[in-house]
Design an enzyme around this catalytic site. Sequence first.
Site, PDB file in Angstrom:
ATOM      1  CE  LYS A 184      38.014  49.344  27.688  1.00 19.31           C
ATOM      2  NZ  LYS A 184      39.440  49.693  27.554  1.00 19.31           N
ATOM      3  N   GLY A 237      38.821  49.732  38.294  1.00 24.89           N
ATOM      4  CA  GLY A 237      39.315  51.024  37.811  1.00 24.89           C
ATOM      5  C   GLY A 237      38.930  52.121  38.787  1.00 24.89           C
ATOM      6  CB  SER A 238      38.840  55.765  38.392  1.00 25.60           C
ATOM      7  OG  SER A 238      38.008  55.838  37.250  1.00 25.60           O
ATOM      8  CB  THR A 239      35.582  55.828  42.718  1.00 23.99           C
ATOM      9  OG1 THR A 239      36.218  54.865  43.579  1.00 23.99           O
ATOM     10  CG2 THR A 239      34.215  56.167  43.267  1.00 23.99           C
ATOM     11  N   GLY A 242      33.685  53.743  37.650  1.00 24.22           N
ATOM     12  CA  GLY A 242      32.846  52.699  38.251  1.00 24.22           C
ATOM     13  C   GLY A 242      31.397  53.143  38.361  1.00 24.22           C
ATOM     14  CD  GLU A 259      39.833  46.299  43.205  1.00 24.94           C
ATOM     15  OE1 GLU A 259      39.912  47.461  43.698  1.00 24.94           O
ATOM     16  OE2 GLU A 259      40.758  45.729  42.636  1.00 24.94           O
ATOM     17  CB  CYS A 293      42.964  50.248  43.823  1.00 23.67           C
ATOM     18  SG  CYS A 293      43.112  48.472  43.704  1.00 23.67           S
ATOM     19  CD  GLU A 395      42.719  55.528  43.735  1.00 27.17           C
ATOM     20  OE1 GLU A 395      41.870  55.689  42.860  1.00 27.17           O
ATOM     21  OE2 GLU A 395      43.041  54.422  44.202  1.00 27.17           O
TER      22      GLU A 395
HETATM   23  P1  ADP Z   1      42.380  55.281  35.142  1.00 25.90           P
HETATM   24  O1  ADP Z   1      41.715  56.605  35.422  1.00 25.90           O
HETATM   25  O2  ADP Z   1      43.243  54.826  36.211  1.00 25.90           O
HETATM   26  O3  ADP Z   1      42.964  55.147  33.760  1.00 25.90           O
HETATM   27  P2  ADP Z   1      39.880  54.196  34.482  1.00 25.90           P
HETATM   28  O4  ADP Z   1      38.871  53.898  35.515  1.00 25.90           O
HETATM   29  O5  ADP Z   1      39.689  55.405  33.625  1.00 25.90           O
HETATM   30  O6  ADP Z   1      41.245  54.220  35.214  1.00 25.90           O
HETATM   31  O7  ADP Z   1      40.082  52.973  33.494  1.00 25.90           O
HETATM   32  C1  ADP Z   1      39.916  51.640  33.832  1.00 25.90           C
HETATM   33  C2  ADP Z   1      39.278  50.919  32.663  1.00 25.90           C
HETATM   34  O8  ADP Z   1      38.010  51.495  32.397  1.00 25.90           O
HETATM   35  C3  ADP Z   1      40.048  51.017  31.342  1.00 25.90           C
HETATM   36  O9  ADP Z   1      39.934  49.781  30.659  1.00 25.90           O
HETATM   37  C4  ADP Z   1      39.308  52.111  30.610  1.00 25.90           C
HETATM   38  O10 ADP Z   1      39.426  52.036  29.207  1.00 25.90           O
HETATM   39  C5  ADP Z   1      37.888  51.844  31.035  1.00 25.90           C
HETATM   40  N1  ADP Z   1      36.986  53.000  30.921  1.00 25.90           N
HETATM   41  C6  ADP Z   1      37.280  54.318  31.015  1.00 25.90           C
HETATM   42  N2  ADP Z   1      36.186  55.065  30.833  1.00 25.90           N
HETATM   43  C7  ADP Z   1      35.143  54.217  30.605  1.00 25.90           C
HETATM   44  C8  ADP Z   1      33.748  54.372  30.357  1.00 25.90           C
HETATM   45  N3  ADP Z   1      33.190  55.567  30.289  1.00 25.90           N
HETATM   46  N4  ADP Z   1      33.002  53.255  30.209  1.00 25.90           N
HETATM   47  C9  ADP Z   1      33.556  52.032  30.293  1.00 25.90           C
HETATM   48  N5  ADP Z   1      34.866  51.820  30.508  1.00 25.90           N
HETATM   49  C10 ADP Z   1      35.659  52.888  30.669  1.00 25.90           C
END
Ligand code: ADP
Length: 501
Positions: A184, A237-239, A242, A259, A293, A395
């Site tokens: 995704k 993506g974000s902590t 994560g 990561e 990151c 961050e």
């Molecule tokens: P940012 O805050 O920098 O946009 P995210 O961590 O929100 O980074 O996003 C990184 C990825 O995680 C994207 O593909 C986003 O669609 C996906 N994402 C965001 N929220 C969720 C969630 N609750 N469950 C699974 N994937 C998610």
Amino acid sequence: MSSAQAPSETPRHYQLFIDGKFVDAESGKTFTTPNPATGETLAEVAEADKADIDKAVQAARRAFEGKWSTISARDRGRMLYKLSQLVESKTKELAALETADNGKPIRESQYIDIPSVVENFEYFAGWATKIEGETIPVPGQMFNYTLREPVGVCGQIIPWNFPLLMAAWKLAPALAAGNTVVLKPAEQTPVTILELAKLIQEAGFPEGVVNIVPGFGETAGAALAAHKGIDKVAFTGSTEVGKMIAHAAADNLTKVSLELGGKAPNIVFADADIEQAVSGAMMGIFFNQGQVCCAGSRIFLDERVKDEFLDRFKARAEKIVVGDPTNAATQMGPQVSEEQLARIKGYCDIATEEGATVFAGGCSPQLEEKFQKGFFFQPTIFSEVKNSMRVAQEEIFGPVTSVITFKDEDDLVRQANDTIYGLSAGIWTRDITRAHRFAKQVHAGVIWINTFNMFNAASPFGGYKQSGYGREMGRHALDLYTQVKSVWVDLSGKPIGWFGN
Ligand code: ADP
């Protein structure tokens, strides 16, 4: 299409890629992705949700148990190598699209992102035939060996900061090891990955081996992370997100690699080559609009070189060419989205409220009419920062760095490690002993000495602490995508005597 040209102004259309076919979402829904430089719609994309994720996972399972399992390691490697060559042959087109979707300057997408994608597919193509088990010297008339097998169906969720490169970091080792994938992309940047789907078909991967399901995090992402049909989830993506992924995976005990965020210390000692350190600070925080990151977002500066360093840093930051990302001379493009821009502006207010100084930048630049709706921000330096302030702890994910001065080396180590994150760190010194001492003392997965933001497909990358678990790239990435089976064989031909014969 030339490298410096934006793709055509009419919105492009993309579908999901499931089971080797381009299809609409079951719901028929679509979403749009803007060009962050102009705010105009770049593409309309089919929006996956739970029903499509189910379909994609089923396709990946069929492929894993069917055709893909019969393909030799050599052929897997050849397909990956072919994919690397196809990507390379399309460098200009893919770079132009990456710039249009993400906003990064064309000189980065064309000379860093896409070539690194090629490098990753090429590197892991070589690994496919080198994934081996071991024989173990067990006692007695026994033969014990291990098989290193693929994990199975892998869910991969990636961010928007290096769209195609993050896809390559995840796809390449997974495919080399014989897994199948449901990937995704981030909702902000689905375009180049759907272009990659066409090249994946052309490279000869059987249907269902790679499925690409663009959609939103809370729907498609959450459905994928929690899916009982996947064997592993890999996330960048974000902590914050994560942690949600880890929770969702825990219910099924799905294997997880993460990561996540960072707040890297970039430490400049008084004996450093100051010009080199300034260039490293620039690379550390302004590369990719600071949306990295492992960005060097906390600069620790020896008090004795404070003025000299800051004067040069400010002068160079103010010279950065911000603007049209399709122009080869542009060094900084827009942030990826309006939300990110608003977040960065918010941190400028927080810095002032906390008593820090906005030493350079701090607002959006004045640009020509066409880019008035773009999400641009100036390279920004906060000085007089204390490590306990929010701007030094949270961050920001933008071209914004905090400068903290230090006197004493022991306290410096404590402060550098005083963060929930542990992804990377930079050290600038001419003292070799100090450099290696710090490399050991700083709690981070990647350390750069007199350099910053260096990567290679052969070198592991990943975090300590809340920056995640697992290492991507290099041979370590294969550990994330394989599992070990231990096989025991009796060589004596006799019954086991333990309970008598
Ligand atoms: P940012 O805050 O920098 O946009 P995210 O961590 O929100 O980074 O996003 C990184 C990825 O995680 C994207 O593909 C986003 O669609 C996906 N994402 C965001 N929220 C969720 C969630 N609750 N469950 C699974 N994937 C998610």
